[in-house]
Design an enzyme around this catalytic site. Structure first.
Site, PDB file in Angstrom:
ATOM      1  CD  GLU A  83     142.980 -27.359 -27.848  1.00 32.02           C
ATOM      2  OE1 GLU A  83     143.622 -28.418 -28.423  1.00 32.02           O
ATOM      3  OE2 GLU A  83     143.594 -26.337 -27.969  1.00 32.02           O
ATOM      4  CG  HIS A 102     146.384 -25.335 -24.251  1.00 33.57           C
ATOM      5  ND1 HIS A 102     147.403 -26.245 -24.739  1.00 33.57           N
ATOM      6  CD2 HIS A 102     145.541 -24.970 -25.452  1.00 33.57           C
ATOM      7  CE1 HIS A 102     147.042 -26.295 -26.122  1.00 33.57           C
ATOM      8  NE2 HIS A 102     146.230 -25.681 -26.569  1.00 33.57           N
ATOM      9  CG  HIS A 104     148.367 -22.497 -29.583  1.00 32.08           C
ATOM     10  ND1 HIS A 104     147.122 -22.538 -30.435  1.00 32.08           N
ATOM     11  CD2 HIS A 104     147.724 -23.497 -28.930  1.00 32.08           C
ATOM     12  CE1 HIS A 104     146.418 -23.278 -30.155  1.00 32.08           C
ATOM     13  NE2 HIS A 104     146.808 -23.948 -29.131  1.00 32.08           N
ATOM     14  CG  HIS A 170     148.065 -28.283 -30.160  1.00 28.47           C
ATOM     15  ND1 HIS A 170     147.211 -29.131 -29.599  1.00 28.47           N
ATOM     16  CD2 HIS A 170     147.449 -27.133 -29.979  1.00 28.47           C
ATOM     17  CE1 HIS A 170     146.212 -28.534 -29.084  1.00 28.47           C
ATOM     18  NE2 HIS A 170     146.335 -27.075 -29.324  1.00 28.47           N
TER      19      HIS A 170
HETATM   20 ZN    ZN Z   1     145.294 -25.746 -28.364  1.00 32.79          ZN
END
Ligand code: ZN
Length: 245
Positions: A83, A102, A104, A170
């Site tokens: 990503e 980023h 989760h 996500h």
């Molecule tokens: Zn991700």
């Protein structure tokens, strides 16, 4: 051998990864942090030959890549995140952004799937988190792996100029003027969502903090607050490391 000009940056990004891991925002190998180096390059957490999870990121796992996703230094054994476009497209599109996180976090996942938006239900408990909620946290509705630039641009269209975005089903993306700021915003968003979830489980829906009370909550400026909070988080990591030794 000449000294590594990016050593401080690698250490900072690795520390952010460890903080996110210790605070439960990332689990296993999922999640990454990046920092802008110049107009064309960034430092980003990669999966390495001695991969032990994001919480045990070492400075060597933070590699120099360009905005097209190519390694620009010897990086045998390190893989850029799938990503990566989250990072490269944010840095390409938002000139004020110096760092991207980023992650989760489970609380954000569940709150998002339940359609519960973070609201400014508390004040002095955590003032930066209250401000984050007051400004609104946009949602990117697709739960896809953001592995292509056009998907990252869709996410950016949803995010607008805000410092944080919930990726439904996500995770989260946060952006900051520094690695510290992007990381603290991620922690604030996780806190907002975990409090929101606990209240929902209790069947409680408290009102937003009244404007008169909001006006009483000092805004000491992000630089001051962020510095203090970051030092405390790093001290916490150091203490755990010493305890584990
Ligand atoms: Zn991700």
């Amino acid at each position: 051998m000449s000294a590594d000009p990016h050593r401080a940056g690698r250490e900072l990004v690795a520390t952010a990864c460890r903080v996110l891991g210790r605070r439960g925002l990332v689990d296993g190998v999922l999640g990454h942090v990046s920092m802008r180096v110049d107009a064309d390059r960034l430092l980003v957490r990669c999966r390495g030959p001695r991969e032990r999870g994001v919480v045990l990121t070492e400075p060597e796992d933070v590699r120099l890549v360009d905005l097209a996703g190519n390694h620009v230094e010897t990086s045998e054994g390190w893989q850029v995140p799938k990503e990566l476009p989250i990072h490269t497209e944010v840095l390409r599109t938002r000139p004020e952004a110096a760092a991207v996180v980023h992650a989760h976090p489970r609380s954000v996942l569940i709150a998002g799937l339940a359609g519960l938006a973070p609201r400014a239900m508390f004040g002095a408990y955590n003032i930066p988190a209250m401000h984050l909620a007051l400004g609104g946290v946009p949602v990117y509705e697709r739960s896809v792996l953001i592995s292509r630039p056009e998907l990252a641009q869709e996410m950016l269209a949803a995010m607008g100029t805000r410092p944080a975005c919930i990726l439904r089903g996500h995770g989260i993306t946060t952006v900051g003027a520094s690695v510290e700021q992007a990381t603290l915003t991620a922690l604030d968003l996780e806190l907002l969502c975990s409090v929101t979830l606990e209240l929902a489980r209790l069947g409680a829906a408290p009102p937003v903090v009244p404007e008169t009370d909001q006006a009483e909550l000092p805004d000491l400026g992000r630089a001051f607050n962020d510095g203090l909070r970051w030092r405390a988080l790093v001290a916490e990591l150091d203490e755990r490391k010493a305890a584990d030794a």
